[in-house]
Structure formats: structure tokens, C-alpha cells
Design a protein around this motif. Sequence first.
Motif, PDB file in Angstrom:
ATOM      1  N   THR A 233      65.596  28.470 -10.071  1.00  0.00           N
ATOM      2  CA  THR A 233      64.712  29.619  -9.999  1.00  0.00           C
ATOM      3  C   THR A 233      65.539  30.904 -10.074  1.00  0.00           C
ATOM      4  OG1 THR A 233      64.752  29.871  -7.588  1.00  0.00           O
ATOM      5  CG2 THR A 233      63.136  28.320  -8.514  1.00  0.00           C
ATOM      6  N   ALA A 234      64.868  31.998 -10.385  1.00  0.00           N
ATOM      7  CA  ALA A 234      65.465  33.329 -10.344  1.00  0.00           C
ATOM      8  C   ALA A 234      64.484  34.243  -9.627  1.00  0.00           C
ATOM      9  CB  ALA A 234      65.759  33.839 -11.749  1.00  0.00           C
ATOM     10  N   PHE A 235      65.010  35.228  -8.912  1.00  0.00           N
ATOM     11  CA  PHE A 235      64.123  36.154  -8.214  1.00  0.00           C
ATOM     12  C   PHE A 235      64.787  37.524  -8.126  1.00  0.00           C
ATOM     13  CE2 PHE A 235      66.692  34.042  -5.042  1.00  0.00           C
ATOM     14  CZ  PHE A 235      67.044  35.033  -4.129  1.00  0.00           C
ATOM     15  N   VAL A 236      63.942  38.544  -7.916  1.00  0.00           N
ATOM     16  CA  VAL A 236      64.402  39.934  -7.869  1.00  0.00           C
ATOM     17  C   VAL A 236      64.318  40.436  -6.435  1.00  0.00           C
ATOM     18  CG1 VAL A 236      63.956  42.292  -8.662  1.00  0.00           C
ATOM     19  CG2 VAL A 236      63.673  40.368 -10.248  1.00  0.00           C
ATOM     20  N   THR A 242      68.348  51.450  -0.653  1.00  0.00           N
ATOM     21  CA  THR A 242      68.854  51.920  -1.936  1.00  0.00           C
ATOM     22  C   THR A 242      67.828  51.813  -3.054  1.00  0.00           C
ATOM     23  OG1 THR A 242      69.724  49.747  -2.584  1.00  0.00           O
ATOM     24  CG2 THR A 242      71.165  51.164  -1.266  1.00  0.00           C
ATOM     25  N   LYS A 243      66.874  50.889  -2.894  1.00  0.00           N
ATOM     26  CA  LYS A 243      65.840  50.625  -3.896  1.00  0.00           C
ATOM     27  C   LYS A 243      66.421  50.074  -5.201  1.00  0.00           C
ATOM     28  CE  LYS A 243      62.600  52.284  -1.238  1.00  0.00           C
ATOM     29  NZ  LYS A 243      61.620  51.402  -0.593  1.00  0.00           N
ATOM     30  N   LYS A 244      67.712  49.737  -5.201  1.00  0.00           N
ATOM     31  CA  LYS A 244      68.315  49.206  -6.412  1.00  0.00           C
ATOM     32  C   LYS A 244      67.990  47.724  -6.551  1.00  0.00           C
ATOM     33  CE  LYS A 244      72.111  52.527  -6.716  1.00  0.00           C
ATOM     34  NZ  LYS A 244      73.595  52.715  -6.744  1.00  0.00           N
ATOM     35  N   ALA A 245      67.473  47.347  -7.700  1.00  0.00           N
ATOM     36  CA  ALA A 245      67.054  45.961  -7.921  1.00  0.00           C
ATOM     37  C   ALA A 245      68.257  45.082  -8.235  1.00  0.00           C
ATOM     38  CB  ALA A 245      66.042  45.907  -9.050  1.00  0.00           C
ATOM     39  N   ARG A 246      68.207  43.869  -7.697  1.00  0.00           N
ATOM     40  CA  ARG A 246      69.267  42.888  -7.927  1.00  0.00           C
ATOM     41  C   ARG A 246      68.636  41.546  -8.274  1.00  0.00           C
ATOM     42  NH1 ARG A 246      69.713  45.152  -3.217  1.00  0.00           N
ATOM     43  NH2 ARG A 246      69.456  43.244  -2.003  1.00  0.00           N
ATOM     44  N   LEU A 247      69.347  40.769  -9.045  1.00  0.00           N
ATOM     45  CA  LEU A 247      68.875  39.450  -9.479  1.00  0.00           C
ATOM     46  C   LEU A 247      69.717  38.370  -8.825  1.00  0.00           C
ATOM     47  CD1 LEU A 247      66.998  37.906 -11.593  1.00  0.00           C
ATOM     48  CD2 LEU A 247      69.046  37.843 -13.038  1.00  0.00           C
ATOM     49  N   HIS A 248      69.026  37.341  -8.324  1.00  0.00           N
ATOM     50  CA  HIS A 248      69.682  36.141  -7.807  1.00  0.00           C
ATOM     51  C   HIS A 248      69.092  34.926  -8.513  1.00  0.00           C
ATOM     52  CE1 HIS A 248      71.589  37.823  -4.070  1.00  0.00           C
ATOM     53  NE2 HIS A 248      70.592  38.689  -4.161  1.00  0.00           N
ATOM     54  N   THR A 249      69.846  33.845  -8.531  1.00  0.00           N
ATOM     55  CA  THR A 249      69.283  32.537  -8.871  1.00  0.00           C
ATOM     56  C   THR A 249      69.366  31.654  -7.630  1.00  0.00           C
ATOM     57  OG1 THR A 249      71.409  31.686  -9.701  1.00  0.00           O
ATOM     58  CG2 THR A 249      69.891  32.709 -11.306  1.00  0.00           C
ATOM     59  N   ALA A 259      75.375  34.757  -6.021  1.00  0.00           N
ATOM     60  CA  ALA A 259      75.695  36.143  -5.702  1.00  0.00           C
ATOM     61  C   ALA A 259      74.768  37.058  -6.497  1.00  0.00           C
ATOM     62  CB  ALA A 259      77.150  36.433  -6.056  1.00  0.00           C
ATOM     63  N   ALA A 260      74.541  38.247  -5.958  1.00  0.00           N
ATOM     64  CA  ALA A 260      73.642  39.188  -6.614  1.00  0.00           C
ATOM     65  C   ALA A 260      74.301  39.819  -7.827  1.00  0.00           C
ATOM     66  CB  ALA A 260      73.223  40.280  -5.630  1.00  0.00           C
ATOM     67  N   VAL A 261      73.487  40.047  -8.855  1.00  0.00           N
ATOM     68  CA  VAL A 261      73.941  40.851  -9.989  1.00  0.00           C
ATOM     69  C   VAL A 261      72.978  42.034 -10.115  1.00  0.00           C
ATOM     70  CG1 VAL A 261      75.037  38.962 -11.227  1.00  0.00           C
ATOM     71  CG2 VAL A 261      72.624  39.410 -11.608  1.00  0.00           C
ATOM     72  N   PRO A 262      73.502  43.246 -10.325  1.00  0.00           N
ATOM     73  CA  PRO A 262      72.627  44.426 -10.391  1.00  0.00           C
ATOM     74  C   PRO A 262      71.804  44.440 -11.667  1.00  0.00           C
ATOM     75  CG  PRO A 262      74.890  45.037 -10.899  1.00  0.00           C
ATOM     76  CD  PRO A 262      74.925  43.595 -10.475  1.00  0.00           C
ATOM     77  N   LEU A 263      70.565  44.905 -11.546  1.00  0.00           N
ATOM     78  CA  LEU A 263      69.706  45.092 -12.710  1.00  0.00           C
ATOM     79  C   LEU A 263      69.691  46.576 -13.050  1.00  0.00           C
ATOM     80  CD1 LEU A 263      66.624  42.851 -11.809  1.00  0.00           C
ATOM     81  CD2 LEU A 263      68.348  42.405 -13.553  1.00  0.00           C
ATOM     82  N   GLY A 264      70.023  46.890 -14.267  1.00  0.00           N
ATOM     83  CA  GLY A 264      70.101  48.287 -14.683  1.00  0.00           C
ATOM     84  C   GLY A 264      68.749  48.873 -14.999  1.00  0.00           C
ATOM     85  N   THR A 308      74.787  38.211 -15.951  1.00  0.00           N
ATOM     86  CA  THR A 308      75.351  39.548 -15.763  1.00  0.00           C
ATOM     87  C   THR A 308      74.331  40.583 -15.293  1.00  0.00           C
ATOM     88  OG1 THR A 308      74.912  40.275 -18.034  1.00  0.00           O
ATOM     89  CG2 THR A 308      76.957  39.047 -17.635  1.00  0.00           C
ATOM     90  N   GLY A 309      73.046  40.306 -15.470  1.00  0.00           N
ATOM     91  CA  GLY A 309      72.011  41.272 -15.128  1.00  0.00           C
ATOM     92  C   GLY A 309      71.776  42.323 -16.197  1.00  0.00           C
ATOM     93  N   ALA A 310      72.494  42.249 -17.302  1.00  0.00           N
ATOM     94  CA  ALA A 310      72.315  43.218 -18.386  1.00  0.00           C
ATOM     95  C   ALA A 310      70.893  43.139 -18.927  1.00  0.00           C
ATOM     96  CB  ALA A 310      73.319  42.959 -19.499  1.00  0.00           C
ATOM     97  N   VAL A 311      70.246  44.291 -19.118  1.00  0.00           N
ATOM     98  CA  VAL A 311      68.860  44.336 -19.569  1.00  0.00           C
ATOM     99  C   VAL A 311      68.747  45.064 -20.889  1.00  0.00           C
ATOM    100  CG1 VAL A 311      67.955  44.258 -17.210  1.00  0.00           C
ATOM    101  CG2 VAL A 311      68.348  46.464 -18.301  1.00  0.00           C
ATOM    102  N   ARG A 312      67.707  44.708 -21.639  1.00  0.00           N
ATOM    103  CA  ARG A 312      67.407  45.377 -22.908  1.00  0.00           C
ATOM    104  C   ARG A 312      65.897  45.506 -23.044  1.00  0.00           C
ATOM    105  NH1 ARG A 312      66.264  43.790 -28.261  1.00  0.00           N
ATOM    106  NH2 ARG A 312      66.434  41.583 -27.668  1.00  0.00           N
TER     107      ARG A 312
END
Length: 331
Positions: A233-236, A242-249, A259-264, A308-312
Motif C-alpha cells: 500500500t501507499a499513503f499520504v 508544516t502541512k508538507k505532504a509526504r509519501l510512505h509505503t 521512510a518518508a519521501v517528500p511530495l513536491g 522518490t516522491g517526484a511529481v508531474r
Amino acid sequence: MSSLRGLAVLALAALAATTVTVSPAEARTADPVRYAWIKSCPKGDRTVPCGKWTLTLRSGRTVKLDDARVNPRRPDGTVDKEAGTAFAVSGDGRVVNYLRGDTLVVRDVAGGKVTPLPGRAATLPKGLDQASLDTALSEDGSVVVVDYLDDSEHLPSLLVDLRSGKTATLPSRINLLGFSPDGRHLLVSRHTDDSTTEFAVFDGDGRVTASRVVPQIVANNSPVALANDGTTTAFVVTGALTKKARLHTYSLATDRVSAAVPLGISVNDGAQRLSWDSADTLTLWTGFTEGHGGQVTSAAKRTVNARTGAVRVVDSFPIRNAPWSWWLPGE
């Protein structure tokens, strides 16, 4: 999903053209659904759903569904004018599910074909308020969950394969979290007697293929996505300060949280829906809000690298007319 509205400014030049309204028959070559919505109308000091269920398509055109029930019917036959009915859009935006009168149906958006759900899934159990109904579609719209929100929590949910017509039952006291991309697995949660949260995965026959009491960080955050392997699973997570979103599996097989990866993404972009596309890629839908507690009036679809959390951004559009309720693909 609750009705989220607000003021947002995005560079959406592609949507600047005038929106035209077409009938379902004219929509046979139209783009997939971006979102489905009901208009909001004032009534005293509140608002109520009004008009018709409407589909806004990728092209920017709209399709009004004349046959879709807007207000739910009570068991005594009266209609609740201040409530809206259940509605679902497949993840690919090509199939929608709604009440046609008193019958649950699916509509192929491109072709316009409307088909009742098979057997007992088509109609609600006797004595159930139509407002006590929730549904969800798989990515391609071939599988639907019919969830009865009865007060006693005794009615089992139904898992319906629209290709075979086979219907399986699911436990009554579960919360639907979503399908795997291939529609072969369904992720749900439930609260245990020990005040913990259990995740379970069901196959198309309604059998449990994986289950585990999950850590609080998994239980307390959303949205959640399930991969095709039926265990990953993955979750946000959005930080309280900070309100900064992070992604975990998280793996149901190993009970391991990554470990958390930041979502841009902007602090104003609220995560609405998350789904797996492949082993390394997810799709994230967000709603953009300006100001604390504001309303969402635009949405964006992004691909996310799970490592990596990289978004497009692959699509973005306004949520027009401050709808009473609206639903993205996969909701």
C-alpha cells in the motif's frame, strides 16, 4: 468525498473555451470524465442539491444525465430534497454508476449504454433509505462495490463483477479504501474491539487474501492505494504543523512502513485520491484551496514516483459553479 469548494487561480488556458452541454448520445466520442457533480442551490440559510447529475469531460464539455436520480427516496416513498444520491466514477473516467429511479446502473460514458447491475445488486434491500448507500468502481469500471450504510450495520456489502455477473458478499462493518489497478483486489479497513485498525484485502470471490492490524501512522492517514500484488500500500501524510505532504509505503506482508519521501506539492493542494499505476508509479489527485478552510475550485492529476516522491502534473482544471457535491475518477 465531501463537497470541497473554494477560490483557486491556475493557468488553465486550454479550458478557456466556452463549455457546451451535450446529451449522453452526443457524448459517444467525448473524452473521459474529469469529475461528476450536482449543482448547489440556496434554501434559506443553507444549500441543497438541485438540477441534474452532470459529467464534466476532459474536453471541457458537460453531459447532463437526465436519468440519474439526484435526491434519495426514503422507505416510505417520500424524497429527501436536502440530500444527494450515491454516484461513482471509474478510475479511468469511462464508466459511471448511479441510481436510475430505484435501480443501480452503470453507464459507458463514450457509448452511452446503460446497464442495470446484475441480480440483487440492482435494487436496495427492502426498508433501506437510498441515502444509506455508497458505491465504488474499479479502475476500468468492471467491478463495483455496493455498500449499505444501515444503522444496524448488519447488511453485508456486495462485490459485483460486471463481466461475469458474479456477486460476492463482504462483511458489513468495513470501510472501503480502494481497488488494486487490475480490479482483482479490494482494500478495506475496520475498527477492532481493541480500538485498533485492521486492513484486509479481498479477492473477487470475497475471500480474504491478506490482513493485518496496522500501525497508527497507516491507520490515521489517507488517501491510501493498493498495488496489484495485493499487499503493498501507499499513503499520504500531511504534517499538522508544516502541512508538507509526504509519501510512505506499507507492506501488509512484512508490516513494514517505509521512510518518508517528500511530495513536491503546494500546502494548498489537498490529497483527494491515490492509486497505483505500476510498481514504481502512482496517480495522485489533489484539490487546490486558497485560505484556511476555503473551498476547492480546481483539481489536478499528478503522477508520483513511489521511490522518490517526484511529481508531474498531467491534468488540471477548475471545479466550476461551486457544486453541492463532486466526485473525481476513482471516487
